[in-house]
Design a protein around this motif. Structure first.
Motif, PDB file in Angstrom:
ATOM      1  N   MET A 164     -10.849 -16.512 -31.826  1.00  0.00           N
ATOM      2  CA  MET A 164      -9.407 -16.314 -31.925  1.00  0.00           C
ATOM      3  C   MET A 164      -8.606 -17.611 -31.812  1.00  0.00           C
ATOM      4  O   MET A 164      -7.411 -17.625 -32.088  1.00  0.00           O
ATOM      5  CB  MET A 164      -8.939 -15.340 -30.837  1.00  0.00           C
ATOM      6  CG  MET A 164      -9.626 -13.979 -30.874  1.00  0.00           C
ATOM      7  SD  MET A 164      -9.317 -13.071 -32.409  1.00  0.00           S
ATOM      8  CE  MET A 164      -7.548 -12.806 -32.282  1.00  0.00           C
ATOM      9  N   PRO A 199      -8.382 -15.215 -23.873  1.00  0.00           N
ATOM     10  CA  PRO A 199      -7.865 -13.851 -23.756  1.00  0.00           C
ATOM     11  C   PRO A 199      -6.491 -13.805 -23.086  1.00  0.00           C
ATOM     12  O   PRO A 199      -5.629 -13.016 -23.472  1.00  0.00           O
ATOM     13  CB  PRO A 199      -8.932 -13.137 -22.917  1.00  0.00           C
ATOM     14  CG  PRO A 199     -10.174 -13.907 -23.176  1.00  0.00           C
ATOM     15  CD  PRO A 199      -9.749 -15.337 -23.337  1.00  0.00           C
ATOM     16  N   LEU A 253     -11.884  -6.182 -20.423  1.00  0.00           N
ATOM     17  CA  LEU A 253     -12.047  -6.656 -21.796  1.00  0.00           C
ATOM     18  C   LEU A 253     -13.504  -6.989 -22.090  1.00  0.00           C
ATOM     19  O   LEU A 253     -14.011  -6.687 -23.182  1.00  0.00           O
ATOM     20  CB  LEU A 253     -11.161  -7.876 -22.033  1.00  0.00           C
ATOM     21  CG  LEU A 253      -9.648  -7.646 -21.899  1.00  0.00           C
ATOM     22  CD1 LEU A 253      -8.893  -8.945 -22.170  1.00  0.00           C
ATOM     23  CD2 LEU A 253      -9.174  -6.560 -22.856  1.00  0.00           C
ATOM     24  N   ARG A 280     -14.580  -7.280 -31.844  1.00  0.00           N
ATOM     25  CA  ARG A 280     -13.256  -7.906 -31.785  1.00  0.00           C
ATOM     26  C   ARG A 280     -12.166  -6.870 -32.043  1.00  0.00           C
ATOM     27  O   ARG A 280     -11.140  -6.821 -31.345  1.00  0.00           O
ATOM     28  CB  ARG A 280     -13.176  -9.036 -32.813  1.00  0.00           C
ATOM     29  CG  ARG A 280     -11.869  -9.809 -32.738  1.00  0.00           C
ATOM     30  CD  ARG A 280     -11.916 -11.052 -33.589  1.00  0.00           C
ATOM     31  NE  ARG A 280     -11.953 -10.754 -35.021  1.00  0.00           N
ATOM     32  CZ  ARG A 280     -13.024 -10.840 -35.790  1.00  0.00           C
ATOM     33  NH1 ARG A 280     -14.189 -11.220 -35.270  1.00  0.00           N
ATOM     34  NH2 ARG A 280     -12.967 -10.566 -37.071  1.00  0.00           N
ATOM     35  N   LYS A 281     -12.379  -6.027 -33.041  1.00  0.00           N
ATOM     36  CA  LYS A 281     -11.396  -4.982 -33.357  1.00  0.00           C
ATOM     37  C   LYS A 281     -11.222  -4.030 -32.183  1.00  0.00           C
ATOM     38  O   LYS A 281     -10.102  -3.617 -31.858  1.00  0.00           O
ATOM     39  CB  LYS A 281     -11.837  -4.221 -34.601  1.00  0.00           C
ATOM     40  CG  LYS A 281     -10.856  -3.152 -35.060  1.00  0.00           C
ATOM     41  CD  LYS A 281     -11.334  -2.474 -36.325  1.00  0.00           C
ATOM     42  CE  LYS A 281     -10.343  -1.402 -36.778  1.00  0.00           C
ATOM     43  NZ  LYS A 281     -10.806  -0.732 -38.019  1.00  0.00           N
ATOM     44  N   LEU A 305      -9.188  -5.932 -29.400  1.00  0.00           N
ATOM     45  CA  LEU A 305      -7.774  -6.092 -29.749  1.00  0.00           C
ATOM     46  C   LEU A 305      -7.046  -4.757 -29.717  1.00  0.00           C
ATOM     47  O   LEU A 305      -5.880  -4.680 -29.304  1.00  0.00           O
ATOM     48  CB  LEU A 305      -7.642  -6.741 -31.133  1.00  0.00           C
ATOM     49  CG  LEU A 305      -8.269  -8.141 -31.274  1.00  0.00           C
ATOM     50  CD1 LEU A 305      -7.952  -8.730 -32.637  1.00  0.00           C
ATOM     51  CD2 LEU A 305      -7.808  -9.072 -30.168  1.00  0.00           C
ATOM     52  N   ARG A 334       0.828 -11.349 -27.390  1.00  0.00           N
ATOM     53  CA  ARG A 334       1.055  -9.960 -27.823  1.00  0.00           C
ATOM     54  C   ARG A 334       2.208  -9.330 -27.044  1.00  0.00           C
ATOM     55  O   ARG A 334       3.020  -8.596 -27.613  1.00  0.00           O
ATOM     56  CB  ARG A 334      -0.216  -9.132 -27.635  1.00  0.00           C
ATOM     57  CG  ARG A 334      -1.351  -9.523 -28.553  1.00  0.00           C
ATOM     58  CD  ARG A 334      -1.004  -9.288 -30.009  1.00  0.00           C
ATOM     59  NE  ARG A 334      -0.827  -7.879 -30.296  1.00  0.00           N
ATOM     60  CZ  ARG A 334      -0.250  -7.409 -31.404  1.00  0.00           C
ATOM     61  NH1 ARG A 334       0.243  -8.253 -32.300  1.00  0.00           N
ATOM     62  NH2 ARG A 334      -0.146  -6.107 -31.608  1.00  0.00           N
ATOM     63  N   TYR A 381      -3.852 -14.901 -25.609  1.00  0.00           N
ATOM     64  CA  TYR A 381      -3.642 -13.851 -26.619  1.00  0.00           C
ATOM     65  C   TYR A 381      -2.827 -12.702 -26.040  1.00  0.00           C
ATOM     66  O   TYR A 381      -1.901 -12.188 -26.693  1.00  0.00           O
ATOM     67  CB  TYR A 381      -4.994 -13.328 -27.122  1.00  0.00           C
ATOM     68  CG  TYR A 381      -4.848 -12.211 -28.137  1.00  0.00           C
ATOM     69  CD1 TYR A 381      -4.631 -12.503 -29.479  1.00  0.00           C
ATOM     70  CD2 TYR A 381      -4.904 -10.871 -27.744  1.00  0.00           C
ATOM     71  CE1 TYR A 381      -4.477 -11.474 -30.410  1.00  0.00           C
ATOM     72  CE2 TYR A 381      -4.752  -9.849 -28.664  1.00  0.00           C
ATOM     73  CZ  TYR A 381      -4.535 -10.158 -29.997  1.00  0.00           C
ATOM     74  OH  TYR A 381      -4.367  -9.141 -30.918  1.00  0.00           O
ATOM     75  N   LEU A 382      -3.155 -12.300 -24.826  1.00  0.00           N
ATOM     76  CA  LEU A 382      -2.438 -11.208 -24.178  1.00  0.00           C
ATOM     77  C   LEU A 382      -0.966 -11.557 -23.990  1.00  0.00           C
ATOM     78  O   LEU A 382      -0.071 -10.729 -24.232  1.00  0.00           O
ATOM     79  CB  LEU A 382      -3.096 -10.887 -22.842  1.00  0.00           C
ATOM     80  CG  LEU A 382      -2.578  -9.685 -22.053  1.00  0.00           C
ATOM     81  CD1 LEU A 382      -2.668  -8.421 -22.885  1.00  0.00           C
ATOM     82  CD2 LEU A 382      -3.374  -9.531 -20.761  1.00  0.00           C
ATOM     83  N   PHE A 405     -14.496 -15.221 -27.412  1.00  0.00           N
ATOM     84  CA  PHE A 405     -13.141 -14.836 -27.799  1.00  0.00           C
ATOM     85  C   PHE A 405     -12.349 -16.071 -28.219  1.00  0.00           C
ATOM     86  O   PHE A 405     -11.682 -16.074 -29.256  1.00  0.00           O
ATOM     87  CB  PHE A 405     -12.443 -14.130 -26.636  1.00  0.00           C
ATOM     88  CG  PHE A 405     -11.107 -13.527 -26.990  1.00  0.00           C
ATOM     89  CD1 PHE A 405     -10.998 -12.182 -27.310  1.00  0.00           C
ATOM     90  CD2 PHE A 405      -9.946 -14.300 -27.012  1.00  0.00           C
ATOM     91  CE1 PHE A 405      -9.773 -11.617 -27.646  1.00  0.00           C
ATOM     92  CE2 PHE A 405      -8.724 -13.759 -27.350  1.00  0.00           C
ATOM     93  CZ  PHE A 405      -8.639 -12.408 -27.672  1.00  0.00           C
ATOM     94  N   ILE A 428      -6.381  -3.892 -26.087  1.00  0.00           N
ATOM     95  CA  ILE A 428      -5.234  -4.641 -25.570  1.00  0.00           C
ATOM     96  C   ILE A 428      -3.926  -3.996 -26.001  1.00  0.00           C
ATOM     97  O   ILE A 428      -3.014  -3.787 -25.183  1.00  0.00           O
ATOM     98  CB  ILE A 428      -5.292  -6.108 -26.037  1.00  0.00           C
ATOM     99  CG1 ILE A 428      -6.434  -6.845 -25.322  1.00  0.00           C
ATOM    100  CG2 ILE A 428      -3.963  -6.825 -25.771  1.00  0.00           C
ATOM    101  CD1 ILE A 428      -6.659  -8.256 -25.811  1.00  0.00           C
ATOM    102  N   ASP A 429      -3.809  -3.638 -27.275  1.00  0.00           N
ATOM    103  CA  ASP A 429      -2.578  -3.017 -27.772  1.00  0.00           C
ATOM    104  C   ASP A 429      -2.320  -1.667 -27.118  1.00  0.00           C
ATOM    105  O   ASP A 429      -1.169  -1.320 -26.817  1.00  0.00           O
ATOM    106  CB  ASP A 429      -2.648  -2.855 -29.293  1.00  0.00           C
ATOM    107  CG  ASP A 429      -2.475  -4.181 -30.022  1.00  0.00           C
ATOM    108  OD1 ASP A 429      -1.961  -5.130 -29.400  1.00  0.00           O
ATOM    109  OD2 ASP A 429      -2.865  -4.264 -31.195  1.00  0.00           O
TER     110      ASP A 429
END
Length: 298
Positions: free
Chosen positions: A236, A240, A217, A197-198, A201, A247, A243-244, A232, A204-205
């Protein structure tokens, strides 16, 4: 120009190409293309002659008819009803005549999509790629859903949504094509661990300024498309894609507060496909426009 599967395929200059078929009665075809998925909306079709299918074909029947068909040496005579779903495998040839004109939506899927969708979730050797009736609640609903996404211009700025819809339809088709569908689907025990997961993420960043696909991903997590998307969301509380979007909006809010960059510059920096896409997503998440947010934050 080439003839394929009873359709005249013209190399598209845009995502939507319309044909009125001269010499073929009232047959008309509208092509839609989005992120590797091809959809053909066909009206008043009466049959095909030696149509070769280089890729897998999923046909959603919208007007009932009876057909006499020959597929790879096999003869079929079958009534199709509105809501029927027909699968025709890649690298095969079909001839059929209908008792009356019918309407259909045709979705063209690459074999690689089936390979990816089945990865570490399905016993691929159990999948029987043959022409058959694959009608089910899932294949019809997911097929109509994917076609709607591809045919709606507003979704063209959401490649992850198109990809997710295509994988979902493919998995529904695999379940129908497998003669042992209840045993072919395997439980995958690996989860979206803290480390995975880390890593996702962080990816993505690090890449938020550009388009990110579900394929990327899932590869970062070392999981199949379907398994990754499901794990995911379980972990979460959102997909995905959601979440994207969140962010990107958080990054945009920071830039709106702390810089004088234009909305176009901010939309590009945050990975939105266009300024209009930026405005649509920002308002959906925050309830206000980027310009109004910047004004209230100053």
């Amino acid at each position: 120009m080439e003839v394929e599967a009873g359709l005249i395929t013209v190399k598209p200059v845009s995502w939507r190409v319309e044909h009125n078929m001269a010499g073929l009665g009232n047959l008309s075809v509208v092509e839609y293309h989005s992120h590797g998925i091809d959809v053909f909306d066909v009206k008043s079709c009466s049959g095909v002659e030696n149509a070769f299918y280089p890729q897998h074909i999923v046909t959603l029947i919208k007007r009932p008819f009876v057909f006499n068909a020959n597929w790879e040496g096999h003869h079929f005579q079958k009534p199709w009803h509105k809501g029927s779903v027909v699968f025709i495998p890649a690298e095969s040839t079909l001839t059929h005549q209908a008792n009356k004109p019918y309407d259909e939506t045709v979705i063209r899927l690459k074999h690689e999509l089936f390979v990816r969708a089945a990865s570490d979730h399905v016993d691929f050797s159990q999948i029987d790629f043959a022409m058959r009736d694959v009608t089910s609640f899932g294949t019809w609903k997911f097929g109509i859903g994917l076609a709607a996404v591809v045919m709606d211009e507003s979704y063209r700025e959401w490649p992850l949504l198109v990809e997710s819809a295509s994988v979902t339809l493919t998995l529904a088709l695999i379940r129908e094509l497998s003669p042992h569908s209840t045993t072919a689907f395997k439980e995958v025990k690996s989860a979206l661990s803290g480390f995975r997961r880390k890593r996702v993420l962080g990816y993505i960043d690090d890449n938020i300024h550009r388009q990110i696909s579900l394929t990327e991903l899932a590869a970062v997590a070392n999981l199949s498309h379907y398994h990754f998307a499901r794990k995911f969301k379980n972990k979460m509380g959102m997909t995905p894609l959601q979440y994207l979007a969140d962010r990107r909006v958080e990054m945009a809010k920071r830039l709106l507060r702390t810089t004088s960059d234009s909305l176009v510059e901010i939309s590009m920096a945050c990975g939105f496909a266009s300024q209009s896409h930026f405005g649509t997503v920002f308002k959906k998440v925050t309830g206000t426009t980027p310009a109004s947010y910047r004004f209230s934050a100053t």
